[in-house]
Design a protein around this motif. Sequence first.
Motif, PDB file in Angstrom:
ATOM      1  N   VAL A   1      -3.783   0.223   1.205  1.00 39.62           N
ATOM      2  CA  VAL A   1      -2.382   0.350   0.792  1.00 39.62           C
ATOM      3  C   VAL A   1      -1.501   0.412   2.024  1.00 39.62           C
ATOM      4  O   VAL A   1      -1.930   0.847   3.097  1.00 39.62           O
ATOM      5  CB  VAL A   1      -2.080   1.627  -0.027  1.00 39.62           C
ATOM      6  CG1 VAL A   1      -2.540   1.498  -1.437  1.00 39.62           C
ATOM      7  CG2 VAL A   1      -2.611   2.855   0.637  1.00 39.62           C
ATOM      8  N   GLN A   2      -0.295   0.001   1.815  1.00 39.38           N
ATOM      9  CA  GLN A   2       0.692   0.095   2.870  1.00 39.38           C
ATOM     10  C   GLN A   2       1.033   1.577   3.053  1.00 39.38           C
ATOM     11  O   GLN A   2       1.197   2.294   2.063  1.00 39.38           O
ATOM     12  CB  GLN A   2       1.922  -0.645   2.388  1.00 39.38           C
ATOM     13  CG  GLN A   2       2.773  -1.185   3.461  1.00 39.38           C
ATOM     14  CD  GLN A   2       3.901  -1.977   2.837  1.00 39.38           C
ATOM     15  OE1 GLN A   2       3.686  -2.949   2.126  1.00 39.38           O
ATOM     16  NE2 GLN A   2       5.110  -1.535   3.086  1.00 39.38           N
ATOM     17  N   ASP A   3       1.131   2.015   4.291  1.00 41.20           N
ATOM     18  CA  ASP A   3       1.496   3.408   4.556  1.00 41.20           C
ATOM     19  C   ASP A   3       3.027   3.497   4.516  1.00 41.20           C
ATOM     20  O   ASP A   3       3.710   3.232   5.509  1.00 41.20           O
ATOM     21  CB  ASP A   3       0.950   3.808   5.936  1.00 41.20           C
ATOM     22  CG  ASP A   3       1.242   5.270   6.254  1.00 41.20           C
ATOM     23  OD1 ASP A   3       2.002   5.904   5.508  1.00 41.20           O
ATOM     24  OD2 ASP A   3       0.709   5.761   7.266  1.00 41.20           O
TER      25      ASP A   3
ATOM     26  N   SER B   1       0.319   0.272  -6.593  1.00 42.59           N
ATOM     27  CA  SER B   1       0.173   0.938  -7.888  1.00 42.59           C
ATOM     28  C   SER B   1       1.171   0.397  -8.909  1.00 42.59           C
ATOM     29  O   SER B   1       0.935   0.474 -10.109  1.00 42.59           O
ATOM     30  CB  SER B   1       0.293   2.451  -7.742  1.00 42.59           C
ATOM     31  OG  SER B   1       1.423   2.772  -7.001  1.00 42.59           O
TER      32      SER B   1
ATOM     33  N   TYR C   1      -1.733  -0.218   7.393  1.00 44.96           N
ATOM     34  CA  TYR C   1      -2.491  -0.123   6.150  1.00 44.96           C
ATOM     35  C   TYR C   1      -3.530   0.980   6.228  1.00 44.96           C
ATOM     36  O   TYR C   1      -4.078   1.244   7.283  1.00 44.96           O
ATOM     37  CB  TYR C   1      -3.195  -1.449   5.870  1.00 44.96           C
ATOM     38  CG  TYR C   1      -2.224  -2.560   5.569  1.00 44.96           C
ATOM     39  CD1 TYR C   1      -1.691  -2.703   4.297  1.00 44.96           C
ATOM     40  CD2 TYR C   1      -1.815  -3.438   6.566  1.00 44.96           C
ATOM     41  CE1 TYR C   1      -0.779  -3.701   4.016  1.00 44.96           C
ATOM     42  CE2 TYR C   1      -0.896  -4.443   6.296  1.00 44.96           C
ATOM     43  CZ  TYR C   1      -0.381  -4.571   5.014  1.00 44.96           C
ATOM     44  OH  TYR C   1       0.525  -5.552   4.740  1.00 44.96           O
ATOM     45  N   VAL C   2      -3.784   1.587   5.089  1.00 45.88           N
ATOM     46  CA  VAL C   2      -4.783   2.641   5.014  1.00 45.88           C
ATOM     47  C   VAL C   2      -5.828   2.229   3.973  1.00 45.88           C
ATOM     48  O   VAL C   2      -5.469   1.771   2.881  1.00 45.88           O
ATOM     49  CB  VAL C   2      -4.140   3.983   4.595  1.00 45.88           C
ATOM     50  CG1 VAL C   2      -5.174   5.097   4.595  1.00 45.88           C
ATOM     51  CG2 VAL C   2      -2.990   4.338   5.528  1.00 45.88           C
ATOM     52  N   SER C   3      -7.090   2.386   4.338  1.00 49.04           N
ATOM     53  CA  SER C   3      -8.159   2.011   3.399  1.00 49.04           C
ATOM     54  C   SER C   3      -8.231   3.023   2.260  1.00 49.04           C
ATOM     55  O   SER C   3      -8.092   4.225   2.494  1.00 49.04           O
ATOM     56  CB  SER C   3      -9.515   2.021   4.105  1.00 49.04           C
ATOM     57  OG  SER C   3      -9.423   1.364   5.324  1.00 49.04           O
ATOM     58  N   ILE C   4      -8.460   2.515   1.070  1.00 50.25           N
ATOM     59  CA  ILE C   4      -8.640   3.414  -0.076  1.00 50.25           C
ATOM     60  C   ILE C   4      -9.973   3.073  -0.758  1.00 50.25           C
ATOM     61  O   ILE C   4     -10.643   2.120  -0.363  1.00 50.25           O
ATOM     62  CB  ILE C   4      -7.458   3.312  -1.076  1.00 50.25           C
ATOM     63  CG1 ILE C   4      -7.323   1.879  -1.606  1.00 50.25           C
ATOM     64  CG2 ILE C   4      -6.170   3.776  -0.447  1.00 50.25           C
ATOM     65  CD1 ILE C   4      -6.346   1.760  -2.768  1.00 50.25           C
ATOM     66  N   GLU C   5     -10.312   3.824  -1.782  1.00 48.68           N
ATOM     67  CA  GLU C   5     -11.608   3.595  -2.421  1.00 48.68           C
ATOM     68  C   GLU C   5     -11.562   2.389  -3.360  1.00 48.68           C
ATOM     69  O   GLU C   5     -10.564   2.155  -4.038  1.00 48.68           O
ATOM     70  CB  GLU C   5     -12.004   4.845  -3.208  1.00 48.68           C
ATOM     71  CG  GLU C   5     -12.294   6.027  -2.305  1.00 48.68           C
ATOM     72  CD  GLU C   5     -12.423   7.322  -3.094  1.00 48.68           C
ATOM     73  OE1 GLU C   5     -13.501   7.919  -3.069  1.00 48.68           O
ATOM     74  OE2 GLU C   5     -11.428   7.721  -3.725  1.00 48.68           O
TER      75      GLU C   5
ATOM     76  N   TYR D   1      -3.420  -3.185  -2.266  1.00 47.29           N
ATOM     77  CA  TYR D   1      -3.271  -2.472  -3.536  1.00 47.29           C
ATOM     78  C   TYR D   1      -1.829  -1.998  -3.706  1.00 47.29           C
ATOM     79  O   TYR D   1      -1.224  -1.517  -2.747  1.00 47.29           O
ATOM     80  CB  TYR D   1      -4.207  -1.258  -3.559  1.00 47.29           C
ATOM     81  CG  TYR D   1      -4.028  -0.403  -4.786  1.00 47.29           C
ATOM     82  CD1 TYR D   1      -4.596  -0.775  -5.994  1.00 47.29           C
ATOM     83  CD2 TYR D   1      -3.262   0.750  -4.738  1.00 47.29           C
ATOM     84  CE1 TYR D   1      -4.420  -0.004  -7.131  1.00 47.29           C
ATOM     85  CE2 TYR D   1      -3.079   1.531  -5.870  1.00 47.29           C
ATOM     86  CZ  TYR D   1      -3.649   1.139  -7.057  1.00 47.29           C
ATOM     87  OH  TYR D   1      -3.471   1.905  -8.179  1.00 47.29           O
TER      88      TYR D   1
ATOM     89  N   GLN E   1       5.157   5.992   4.248  1.00 48.77           N
ATOM     90  CA  GLN E   1       5.854   6.983   5.086  1.00 48.77           C
ATOM     91  C   GLN E   1       5.980   6.481   6.524  1.00 48.77           C
ATOM     92  O   GLN E   1       7.010   6.634   7.158  1.00 48.77           O
ATOM     93  CB  GLN E   1       5.116   8.324   5.044  1.00 48.77           C
ATOM     94  CG  GLN E   1       5.393   9.069   3.752  1.00 48.77           C
ATOM     95  CD  GLN E   1       5.359  10.582   3.915  1.00 48.77           C
ATOM     96  OE1 GLN E   1       4.914  11.108   4.921  1.00 48.77           O
ATOM     97  NE2 GLN E   1       5.820  11.286   2.899  1.00 48.77           N
TER      98      GLN E   1
ATOM     99  N   VAL F   1     -10.390   2.692  -7.031  1.00 45.27           N
ATOM    100  CA  VAL F   1      -8.957   2.695  -7.386  1.00 45.27           C
ATOM    101  C   VAL F   1      -8.533   1.264  -7.742  1.00 45.27           C
ATOM    102  O   VAL F   1      -7.807   1.024  -8.722  1.00 45.27           O
ATOM    103  CB  VAL F   1      -8.094   3.248  -6.215  1.00 45.27           C
ATOM    104  CG1 VAL F   1      -6.623   3.201  -6.541  1.00 45.27           C
ATOM    105  CG2 VAL F   1      -8.526   4.658  -5.855  1.00 45.27           C
TER     106      VAL F   1
END
Lengths: 473, 354
Positions: free
Chosen positions: B298-300, B268, B312-316, B266, B302, B319
């Motif tokens: 999404v790519q982290d 934005s 990567y961090v999982s999102i809903e 993802y 920070q 989104v």
Amino acid sequence: MGEKFQPFIHLLDIPYGKYVFDVNKSSAIKVPDAVYAYLKDMTNEPDAEVREYLEDLRARGYLKEKHVKVSEHPVTEYYHSFLKNNLGQLTLQVTQGCNLKCEYCAYSGNYFNREHTNKAMSFETAKKAIDYFISHARDSSHFAISFYGGEPLLEFGLIKQCVAYADSRAEGREVSYNFTTNGTLLTEEKYDYLVEHNFAVLVSLDGPQEVHDRHRIFAGSTVGSFQKMSDNVKMLRRKYPNYFAEMVSFNTVIDPAYPIKAICDFTDTDEWISGSNILSTVINDVQAKEKNHYSETFLEEYEYEKFKVLLWKVGRLEKKDISPLMRKHFTGIKQMAAFFERTEQNELPDKGHRGGPCIPGVRKLFVDVDGRLFPCERVSETSEVACIGHIDSGIDEKKALQLLNIERITSEECRNCWAYAMCSTCFMYAEDKGKLSRDKQLMECQSNRMQADKQIKDYLVLRELGYSGELDS
Amino acid sequence: MEKLMVYPYSKAYEPYVSNAEVLGEYMVTALVSPRGWGYEGDIIVDGQGNRYMVSADFTEKLDDCTCVWFVADDRRKIPKELLREKLQEAVKHGKKILYTRYGDDYCEEMKQLIPTELYIEKKMKLETVLNLSKDRTYNIDTPIIVVAGLGQDTDKLAVQFILMQKLRGKGYTAILISSRQDGDWKGVYGMPEFVFDHSVGETEKIIKLNHYVKQIEISEKPDVLLVGVPGAVLPLDGINHNEFGILAYEISFAVPCDAAVICMPYQSLFNGDYSQLAEDMQKRFGFSVAGIHMAAVVQDAQEFYAERKLSYVSIEQKVVDRKVSEICDDSVWNIRSERGAEKAVSQLIDILSD
Ligand code: SF4
Ligand code: SF4
């Protein structure tokens, strides 16, 4: 190119030439003197050569006039998921007590913060915090538990309970443990335990005895702690030399009221710390009731030592010529190098946020003795805005999002500020008696921009002399 | 029907649960994850609406299964000792063992602990239908859809499974050569081991893979083949080089590509314009991009700026759904949603029919 043309840039003049820092491209580009002179005042019409040069720059995507339109941190839209999945470090304040009373300690009474108390964290609270950590870290590549005080070793029994609990609950993950200590309570029994659990230990050491004991004295006395601390540390080094080399480092808090040379000489030559990693910071006065006093000798010596670091980085001096105390004093420029050496961006986004704030409760989470949650251990524990929740109820996302989007209190100024991407202040700088203050935040801006300007210039000078961030590992 | 426990369960194995048909004669009865991984208590719902709760209690869940599948997730390391302990426990209880942790350097050592009568080799037998010449590749005539990712964790396996099931649902015989080494399942062949074997020369690898696909084509006679590309297709930078997309490059020589689906994290700022990416894919690999799947990760940033490491961090999902409908482009999908999957498949069928 009419009068209204207002590229979003910052000009930099260094001994090796003139540069334009293009905010949209996040890039610094060298330009001829005439172009620089035109961009500096932009009152007269540029001559043909300058005009052509500018046209060329614009064709390559430079000199855009764009600014961010809406202040919103990109993580805002999925902050909830970050909270749920990406916590990397839990810091447990196991005690608010300390056996020393250092003047510059954030809890000494000289800061707008809580003071030392006898309170310790209950094991129940610690367990809840550890469970919270485990269930909020599934995507995180880090998994570290830090023990914080006061002096954490006052609660060594609790630390052991926490480690046993975390090890049993965090099946399938490697947990790394660490703490910062004044070193006076290290004992043989504790060494064995620390080695067995591979603890990373950061010992506070301000320099030779006369410097260390200036501030670091035992509570309720005038006796300095240097002797006790150094005896303990030397014993640890003797008993576990390999562990010591790998896992023990030192933190030096520098008081700028005094010369720095004595500290450098000490870290250069004293045998029991030789080869160790030494971190150093000047006394943090962000929340202090009185600001630091910088003596002239300090400033002279400090700048000289920092200059030597730059010479080392471009090969004019050797590592051995640099005091171990100063070797880490390059992080700012390294960050600049990383900033400039990464892929250029095309332009600023419509929605964005300046640099500076962490994602509260995500990379780090600080839990105080009562189970209150804070973004990190550096913020004031008495501040209403800094407290982002409680371990019983979790993070208050609304409050945390306010800290994440701290730019909103100075939106107009930030969106027009050339140091937008490299700003380094978080809400801590805007916090004033428990509230976020726009005026307080803006008071920091000038020095923040000066620091960014200096760091870019230092980096550009080094770059001109052949320095490359990616080769400097 | 074998009752299957998946261990150590992570999000990477969710596609096997939500597309349970691929498991054939196996039925998931337990998902067990080490407690420290944070999945305990998660509810996974399969295509039929059955709900599975992730447990951290291996011993208790052993009673519910006849077979334990020891799986691998590149992103999550499990201590060797813990793995050994669980394997021995399963063996002690006489459970059949499926072991697909081929990437561990102690894989063989673990396999030694499994008695032959309990060990299940999850490989479909490919008859040697042709005497293929060792120094040439052959034409593959079946239309091929390639599924590749711009990063790890971008739903590649889920996309492969969903597309396969949807195509089958429309009456096509769809066979998948998946991007992973999870063994062979119903209509799914795992990516063969030699593809990951550094001792096999590049030319040999390409020819062998071509032969492997050719054999599948001949024995299965599919209407359409799906091929998943392991790893990520493009380097992000010198540190996060994703092995420079070498496997994608090799695969592109081994099999032709009629349409490619690119899975991306993802973003934005993504406005739906992927023309530059499509051009890149075409030039580098000859992949003609049919569309983009946007994954709920999404790519982290920070972490990336602080440590230069990509994670990567999982999102809903909502989104991503919001973004996809905002972009409103027929070739930008969230294939994990029913609507997105339908759209993608009909688009792909149109392309392949042309
Ligand atoms: S100092 Fe500010 S930005 Fe840094 S970790 Fe603490 S709250 Fe976050
Ligand atoms: S220096 Fe001040 S105005 Fe500039 S980005 Fe930082 S907070 Fe905003």
